[in-house]
Write a protein that holds these residues in place. Structure first.
Motif, PDB file in Angstrom:
ATOM      1  N   GLY A 237      11.889   9.967 -17.552  1.00 39.06           N
ATOM      2  CA  GLY A 237      12.779  10.059 -16.403  1.00 39.06           C
ATOM      3  C   GLY A 237      12.197  10.929 -15.302  1.00 39.06           C
ATOM      4  N   TYR A 238      10.889  11.216 -15.416  1.00 37.65           N
ATOM      5  CA  TYR A 238      10.241  12.092 -14.438  1.00 37.65           C
ATOM      6  C   TYR A 238       9.934  11.264 -13.190  1.00 37.65           C
ATOM      7  N   LEU A 239      10.798  11.357 -12.182  1.00 40.12           N
ATOM      8  CA  LEU A 239      10.727  10.482 -11.026  1.00 40.12           C
ATOM      9  C   LEU A 239       9.441  10.616 -10.213  1.00 40.12           C
ATOM     10  N   PRO A 240       8.870  11.827 -10.028  1.00 42.10           N
ATOM     11  CA  PRO A 240       7.591  11.894  -9.296  1.00 42.10           C
ATOM     12  C   PRO A 240       6.497  11.046  -9.935  1.00 42.10           C
ATOM     13  N   LEU A 241       6.433  11.016 -11.286  1.00 41.13           N
ATOM     14  CA  LEU A 241       5.444  10.196 -11.971  1.00 41.13           C
ATOM     15  C   LEU A 241       5.708   8.716 -11.723  1.00 41.13           C
ATOM     16  N   LEU A 242       6.968   8.321 -11.759  1.00 38.31           N
ATOM     17  CA  LEU A 242       7.316   6.932 -11.499  1.00 38.31           C
ATOM     18  C   LEU A 242       6.993   6.545 -10.064  1.00 38.31           C
ATOM     19  N   TRP A 243       7.170   7.486  -9.133  1.00 39.48           N
ATOM     20  CA  TRP A 243       6.810   7.231  -7.731  1.00 39.48           C
ATOM     21  C   TRP A 243       5.310   6.975  -7.613  1.00 39.48           C
ATOM     22  N   CYS A 244       4.505   7.766  -8.323  1.00 39.67           N
ATOM     23  CA  CYS A 244       3.048   7.582  -8.291  1.00 39.67           C
ATOM     24  C   CYS A 244       2.674   6.209  -8.844  1.00 39.67           C
ATOM     25  N   CYS A 245       3.340   5.805  -9.942  1.00 36.88           N
ATOM     26  CA  CYS A 245       3.042   4.507 -10.544  1.00 36.88           C
ATOM     27  C   CYS A 245       3.426   3.361  -9.607  1.00 36.88           C
ATOM     28  N   LYS A 246       4.544   3.513  -8.936  1.00 35.72           N
ATOM     29  CA  LYS A 246       5.072   2.416  -8.126  1.00 35.72           C
ATOM     30  C   LYS A 246       4.377   2.278  -6.789  1.00 35.72           C
ATOM     31  N   TYR A 247       4.150   3.414  -6.113  1.00 36.33           N
ATOM     32  CA  TYR A 247       3.688   3.335  -4.730  1.00 36.33           C
ATOM     33  C   TYR A 247       2.240   3.731  -4.533  1.00 36.33           C
ATOM     34  N   LEU A 248       1.792   4.805  -5.170  1.00 38.98           N
ATOM     35  CA  LEU A 248       0.382   5.167  -5.005  1.00 38.98           C
ATOM     36  C   LEU A 248      -0.523   4.061  -5.541  1.00 38.98           C
ATOM     37  N   SER A 249      -0.121   3.448  -6.667  1.00 38.85           N
ATOM     38  CA  SER A 249      -0.939   2.363  -7.229  1.00 38.85           C
ATOM     39  C   SER A 249      -1.050   1.212  -6.236  1.00 38.85           C
ATOM     40  N   GLN A 250       0.028   0.939  -5.489  1.00 39.78           N
ATOM     41  CA  GLN A 250      -0.019  -0.146  -4.513  1.00 39.78           C
ATOM     42  C   GLN A 250      -0.858   0.212  -3.295  1.00 39.78           C
ATOM     43  N   LEU A 251      -1.009   1.502  -3.006  1.00 37.91           N
ATOM     44  CA  LEU A 251      -1.903   1.909  -1.920  1.00 37.91           C
ATOM     45  C   LEU A 251      -3.365   1.806  -2.351  1.00 37.91           C
ATOM     46  N   PHE A 252      -3.614   1.959  -3.650  1.00 45.32           N
ATOM     47  CA  PHE A 252      -4.975   1.808  -4.151  1.00 45.32           C
ATOM     48  C   PHE A 252      -5.410   0.341  -4.188  1.00 45.32           C
ATOM     49  N   ILE A 253      -4.454  -0.579  -4.330  1.00 45.60           N
ATOM     50  CA  ILE A 253      -4.790  -2.000  -4.472  1.00 45.60           C
ATOM     51  C   ILE A 253      -5.636  -2.521  -3.314  1.00 45.60           C
ATOM     52  N   PRO A 254      -5.272  -2.279  -2.031  1.00 47.54           N
ATOM     53  CA  PRO A 254      -6.127  -2.781  -0.935  1.00 47.54           C
ATOM     54  C   PRO A 254      -7.529  -2.186  -0.954  1.00 47.54           C
ATOM     55  N   ILE A 255      -7.645  -0.899  -1.317  1.00 45.20           N
ATOM     56  CA  ILE A 255      -8.966  -0.252  -1.342  1.00 45.20           C
ATOM     57  C   ILE A 255      -9.843  -0.865  -2.420  1.00 45.20           C
TER      58      ILE A 255
END
Length: 554
Positions: A237-255
Motif C-alpha cells: 500500500g506504499y503509494l510512492p512506490l506505486l507512483w514510480c511503477c505507474k508513471y516513472l516507468s512510462q517516462l522511461f518507455i520513450p527513452i
C-alpha cells in the motif's frame, strides 16, 4: 543423398503431429463436457442501479459503472437504494484514483479515506482499493459514494463497485485483472532472460546493444502492466512506490524505445533519429517538469509518451521491412502484423488519455503479441549477427595465426608492433625473447621439408607448453620465434628458460633431435621503434648464444 530425411527426424515429426492433432481433436469433441470446478464463485460486481443529482436536483440514472459524471467543481457523489435482496451482505469495495473518498449509509459516514502526497507537488499517486465491512443494512437504505478529486481530470470519475462476501470480492477483482498481472510478470521474466542473453552475446560483439535495449524496454513495459493490473495494491500500500511503477516507468518507455530503434536502425546517424532523439528528450523533460513542479498532473500528459512510441513503431516497421534478412525471414508476416498491431494499440492508448471509453481490453493481448514477435525478430537478427561474427573471427584466425604451428604469425607480429599505442596497450615493462632453432637447414637438406616442418611443430609445442600462459608467441621466420611477456620478473624468465631447456631435452621428437638458441631483452615501450630496438638487442644475444653453442659442439 541430398534431400534425404533422417529416420529419427521423420519419426519425431510424425509423433509431434499426432500429439498436436490429438489435442485439437479432444478439445473439439469434448467442448460440451461439464466443467469440474473446485472453487465455485459468483461475480460480485455492483455496477447497476446507481444515480446522481444534477444542478437542479433531478435524479439522473447511471446505466452502469465505471462512469464519468459532469461536475462544477472537484466534489461529486453517486447513490444507490439498497433493496431487501441486498440486505445482509457484509463488505463493499471500489477503486479510486486521486480522490478523497467518503462512504455513507443513510447519510452516516461509515468509511473515509483522505489522500496525502509527499512531496505536495506530486499530485498523482493516489490509487487505492477502498475496502470496508458494512454494518447491518435495513431495507431501503441509501448508499452514497462521495468523492473530492485532487486533480481536475479525476473529478466525477467512478470505477466499478463490488458488494458482498469479502473472499468473493477479492476473487472477482483477481480474475478481472489477472491477465494484465500475468502479462507484466511474463515481460519481467523475459527481460531477465534478455539481459542474460545480452551478456552472453556481448563477449562476441561488444558494440551491439540491441538485446540490452530491448530488455530495458520490456522490463519497463512489464512494470507498467503490473501496476496497470491494480493487483500490486494487494502486495503493498506504499503509494510512492506505486507512483514510480505507474508513471516513472512510462517516462522511461520513450527513452528506451529510442535506444532500441537506434540499435536496429542501419543508419545510426539518420536525420529522423536525431530529430526523434530531441523530441523524445524534450517531451519526457516537459512531462517530468510539469509533474514535479505541480503545474500539471502526469496523468494529463502521458499521451505524449504514447504518441512517441506510436511514431517509433511506424518507423521500426518501415526500416526493418527494407532489410534483406527480414524479407527472407519466415517470421516476416508475424513481425509486420505485430508492428501494425502495436501501432494501433498505442494510438488507442494515446486517445484513451482523452476518452477512457475508447480504449478496449485488447491491449494486454496486443502487447503480448507485439513484444513476443519483437523478441523473436530480434533474436533472429542477433543470431545472424552472431554467425557473421563467427565468420569474422574465423577469417581473423586465418589471417593472424600460423597454420602449421598454431601460434601468431608474422602478420600478427607486425600488426602488434606497428599499431602499438601506450595509451591503449597495457603499460609497464615487457620482456622480448627471441628463439632460433639450430641446424634446421641441415635437417631439411638431409630429410626433406616435411621432416623439417614436423621438427618445427615439436619445437613450437615446447614453446607453448612453457610460455603459452605467460606471454604471446609469434612465428616471425621459418625457424625464428618471438615471445612477448608483460610485467614479468627476471627471475621468472630465467626459470621459464630453464624449463624450456629441459622440455627440449625430453622432447617427443626422438628420431630427429633439435636444439635452440635464445636471447632476451627487457624494455618499456612507448612507440613501435622501442619494439624494433628490443628485437635487435634480443636477436644479437640469441646470435651470440648460437655461436657459443656451435663452438661448444666443435
Amino acid at each position: 543423398m541430398k534431400g534425404k530425411i533422417n529416420p529419427k527426424s521423420l519419426v519425431l515429426r510424425i509423433l509431434l503431429t499426432a500429439l498436436i492433432l490429438t489435442g485439437i481433436y479432444v478439445l473439439l469433441i469434448g467442448h460440451n463436457t461439464t466443467d469440474a470446478r473446485i472453487i465455485h464463485y459468483q461475480e460480485k460486481f455492483f455496477n447497476k442501479g446507481w444515480f446522481y443529482y444534477d444542478k437542479e436536483g433531478n435524479e439522473i440514472a447511471i446505466d452502469s459503472l465505471p462512469v464519468h459524471i459532469q461536475t462544477d467543481g472537484m466534489k461529486s457523489a453517486i447513490f444507490h437504494r439498497l433493496t431487501e435482496f441486498e440486505d445482509g451482505r457484509t463488505s463493499v469495495c471500489f477503486y479510486s484514483q486521486h480522490q478523497n473518498v467518503k462512504l455513507k449509509l443513510n447519510n452516516q459516514i461509515i468509511y473515509e479515506y483522505k489522500t496525502e502526497a509527499v512531496p505536495k507537488t506530486i499530485m498523482s499517486y493516489r490509487p487505492v482499493y477502498n475496502f470496508t465491512d458494512l454494518p447491518p443494512i435495513p431495507a431501503g437504505s441509501l448508499l452514497c459514494i462521495e468523492t473530492e478529486a485532487v486533480i481536475p481530470s479525476s473529478a466525477g470519475d467512478y470505477e466499478e463497485v463490488f458488494f458482498g462476501d469479502t473472499a468473493q470480492i477479492l476473487f472477482t477483482i483477481l480474475l478481472k485483472h489477472i491477465n494484465s498481472f500475468l502479462l507484466g510478470v511474463m515481460f519481467i521474466v523475459i527481460s531477465v532472460l534478455l539481459f542474460g542473453t545480452h551478456h552472453l552475446f556481448s563477449h562476441t560483439n561488444k558494440k551491439d546493444y540491441t538485446l540490452l535495449h530491448l530488455a530495458l524496454l520490456t522490463f519497463t513495459i512489464g512494470v507498467w502492466q503490473l501496476d496497470d493490473s491494480t493487483l500490486l495494491l494487494f502486495f503493498t500500500g506504499y503509494l510512492p512506490l506505486l507512483w514510480c511503477c505507474k508513471y516513472l516507468s512510462q517516462l522511461f518507455i520513450p527513452i528506451f524505445t529510442y535506444f532500441f530503434v537506434k540499435s536496429i536502425s542501419p543508419k545510426t546517424n539518420s536525420k529522423f533519429l536525431n530529430v526523434f532523439f530531441w523530441i523524445t528528450i524534450a517531451a519526457v523533460a516537459v512531462e517530468y517538469i510539469l509533474q514535479i513542479t505541480g503545474i500539471k498532473a502526469i496523468t494529463n500528459t502521458l499521451f505524449i509518451s504514447h504518441f512517441i512510441y506510436l511514431t517509433a513503431c511506424i518507423y521500426t516497421l518501415r526500416i526493418l521491412f527494407k532489410e534483406d534478412w527480414i524479407k527472407v525471414s519466415k517470421l516476416k508476416y508475424l513481425f509486420i502484423g505485430s508492428m501494425i498491431l502495436s501501432t494501433v494499440i498505442f494510438a488507442f492508448t494515446a486517445i484513451s488519455m482523452f476518452n477512457n471509453k475508447f480504449f478496449s481490453s485488447m491491449m494486454s493481448f496486443g502487447l503480448a503479441f507485439t513484444f513476443i514477435s519483437m523478441i523473436l525478430i530480434t533474436y533472429q537478427k542477433e543470431l545472424k549477427l552472431f554467425e557473421e561474427m563467427n565468420l569474422v573471427n574465423m577469417y581473423k584466425h586465418l589471417a593472424f595465426v600460423d597454420i602449421a604451428t598454431g601460434v601468431n604469425n608474422k602478420t600478427a607480429w607486425y600488426t602488434l608492433v606497428e599499431n602499438f599505442n601506450e595509451t591503449t596497450r597495457p603499460q609497464g615493462e615487457y620482456c622480448m625473447i627471441v628463439f632460433d632453432m639450430n641446424n634446421l637447414k641441415k635437417l631439411n637438406d638431409n630429410f626433406g621439408h616435411l621432416i623439417g616442418d614436423k621438427v618445427i611443430k615439436s619445437f613450437c609445442e615446447c614453446l607453448i607448453k612453457i610460455f603459452g600462459t605467460n606471454g604471446a608467441i609469434y612465428r616471425i621466420g621459418g625457424d625464428e620465434f618471438v615471445c612477448i611477456c608483460h610485467n614479468i620478473s627476471r627471475e621468472k624468465v630465467q626459470k621459464l628458460l630453464q624449463k624450456f631447456d629441459e622440455s627440449v631435452l625430453t622432447q617427443e621428437e626422438t628420431e630427429h633431435k633439435f636444439s635452440a638458441a635464445y636471447g632476451y631483452e627487457f624494455f618499456t615501450p612507448h612507440s613501435p621503434a622501442d619494439f624494433k630496438k628490443a628485437l635487435n638487442a634480443a636477436d644479437e644475444k640469441m646470435y651470440n648464444a648460437k655461436v657459443a653453442m656451435k663452438a661448444a659442439r666443435e
